[in-house]
Design an enzyme around this catalytic site. Structure first.
Site, PDB file in Angstrom:
ATOM      1  N   GLY A  46       0.819  -1.202   0.000  1.00 33.86           N
ATOM      2  CA  GLY A  46       0.000   0.000   0.000  1.00 33.86           C
ATOM      3  C   GLY A  46       0.851   1.250   0.000  1.00 33.86           C
ATOM      4  O   GLY A  46       1.988   1.237   0.472  1.00 33.86           O
ATOM      5  N   GLN A  51       2.614   9.647   1.825  1.00 32.29           N
ATOM      6  CA  GLN A  51       3.909   9.006   1.590  1.00 32.29           C
ATOM      7  C   GLN A  51       4.567   9.495   0.306  1.00 32.29           C
ATOM      8  O   GLN A  51       5.769   9.318   0.126  1.00 32.29           O
ATOM      9  CB  GLN A  51       3.764   7.489   1.553  1.00 32.29           C
ATOM     10  N   CYS A  89       7.108  -0.541   6.851  1.00 28.97           N
ATOM     11  CA  CYS A  89       6.545   0.645   6.208  1.00 28.97           C
ATOM     12  C   CYS A  89       7.579   1.219   5.249  1.00 28.97           C
ATOM     13  O   CYS A  89       8.756   1.338   5.601  1.00 28.97           O
ATOM     14  CB  CYS A  89       6.168   1.683   7.270  1.00 28.97           C
ATOM     15  N   LEU A  90       7.144   1.571   4.060  1.00 28.99           N
ATOM     16  CA  LEU A  90       8.045   2.172   3.081  1.00 28.99           C
ATOM     17  C   LEU A  90       8.664   3.465   3.592  1.00 28.99           C
ATOM     18  O   LEU A  90       9.767   3.824   3.200  1.00 28.99           O
ATOM     19  CB  LEU A  90       7.290   2.454   1.776  1.00 28.99           C
ATOM     20  N   HIS A 131      -3.273   0.119   8.123  1.00 30.45           N
ATOM     21  CA  HIS A 131      -1.990   0.818   7.983  1.00 30.45           C
ATOM     22  C   HIS A 131      -2.155   2.085   7.134  1.00 30.45           C
ATOM     23  O   HIS A 131      -1.687   3.159   7.521  1.00 30.45           O
ATOM     24  CB  HIS A 131      -0.976  -0.143   7.344  1.00 30.45           C
ATOM     25  N   GLU A 132      -2.824   1.959   5.992  1.00 23.20           N
ATOM     26  CA  GLU A 132      -2.951   3.106   5.085  1.00 23.20           C
ATOM     27  C   GLU A 132      -3.889   4.177   5.639  1.00 23.20           C
ATOM     28  O   GLU A 132      -3.612   5.367   5.496  1.00 23.20           O
ATOM     29  CB  GLU A 132      -3.393   2.650   3.694  1.00 23.20           C
TER      30      GLU A 132
END
Length: 163
Positions: A46, A51, A89-90, A131-132
Site C-alpha cells: 500500500g 507518503q 513501512c516504506l 496501515h494506510e
C-alpha cells in the site's frame, strides 16, 4: 503517470492529518495514477498520498496482485481481537516489527467516478487497510508498537543510514 519517491520518517507530511478530497478533477486523477504506479513495484502492499508528499485522503493497495485505490477512505469497522503481526513501512525502510492490528477490517470511500467503494478483508488486506488509513490520520505503524519495541525501533531509525 509516475512512480513517486517515498517520504521518510521525519517528514512532517507523514504526521499531519490529510484533507478530504472535495472535487475529483484532473489533479486527483493524476494523483491516483501516481499512487497506483508507485504501489505496483514489487514488495509494496500500500501507498498513502502523504507518503508521496500529498496531504489528501487517498491510498492505493497491492494485495496478492489485486491493485486498486480508494479516495476519502474511512475505516468503518475492525473486528477480532487485536494481534501482533509483522509489519514494515516504506516510510521507515529496513525496519520490521510486530504491531497490533485487528484481523478483519472494512474501509469505505469512493472511486474516480464518485461511486462508493467498500473494501473488506482479513489478514494482509485488513492490515493494509488499517496501515494506510493510519497514514491518512498522521499516524505511523511505529505508534502501534508495544512501548519496548517502539524504543528499539526508534534506536534503529537513529542508527539507520537514511535518517
Amino acid at each position: 503517470m509516475a512512480v513517486r519517491p517515498i517520504r521518510l520518517f521525519g517528514d512532517p507530511v507523514l504526521r499531519s492529518a490529510s484533507a478530504p478530497i472535495d472535487d475529483i478533477d484532473d489533479g486527483i486523477r493524476a494523483l491516483v495514477r501516481d499512487l497506483v504506479d508507485t504501489v505496483e513495484l514489487p514488495g509494496r502492499a500500500g501507498v498513502a498520498a502523504p507518503q508521496i508528499g500529498v496531504g489528501l485522503r487517498a491510498f492505493s493497495y497491492n494485495i496478492d496482485g489485486d491493485i486498486g485505490y480508494v479516495i476519502n477512505p474511512v475505516l468503518v469497522d475492525v473486528s477480532g481481537e487485536p494481534e501482533l503481526v509483522g509489519e514494515g513501512c516504506l516510510s521507515v525502510p529496513g525496519l520490521w516489527h510486530e504491531a497490533l492490528r485487528h484481523p478483519h477490517a472494512t474501509v469505505t470511500g469512493v472511486d474516480l467516478d464518485g461511486n462508493e467503494v467498500v473494501l473488506e478483508g482479513d489478514g494482509l488486506l485488513a492490515q493494509a487497510l488499517q496501515h494506510e488509513t493510519d497514514h491518512l490520520d498522521g499516524k505511523l505503524y511505529l505508534d502501534r508498537l508495544p512501548a519496548e519495541t517502539r524504543r528499539i525501533a526508534m534506536r534503529e531509525i537513529r542508527e539507520s543510514d537514511w535518517f
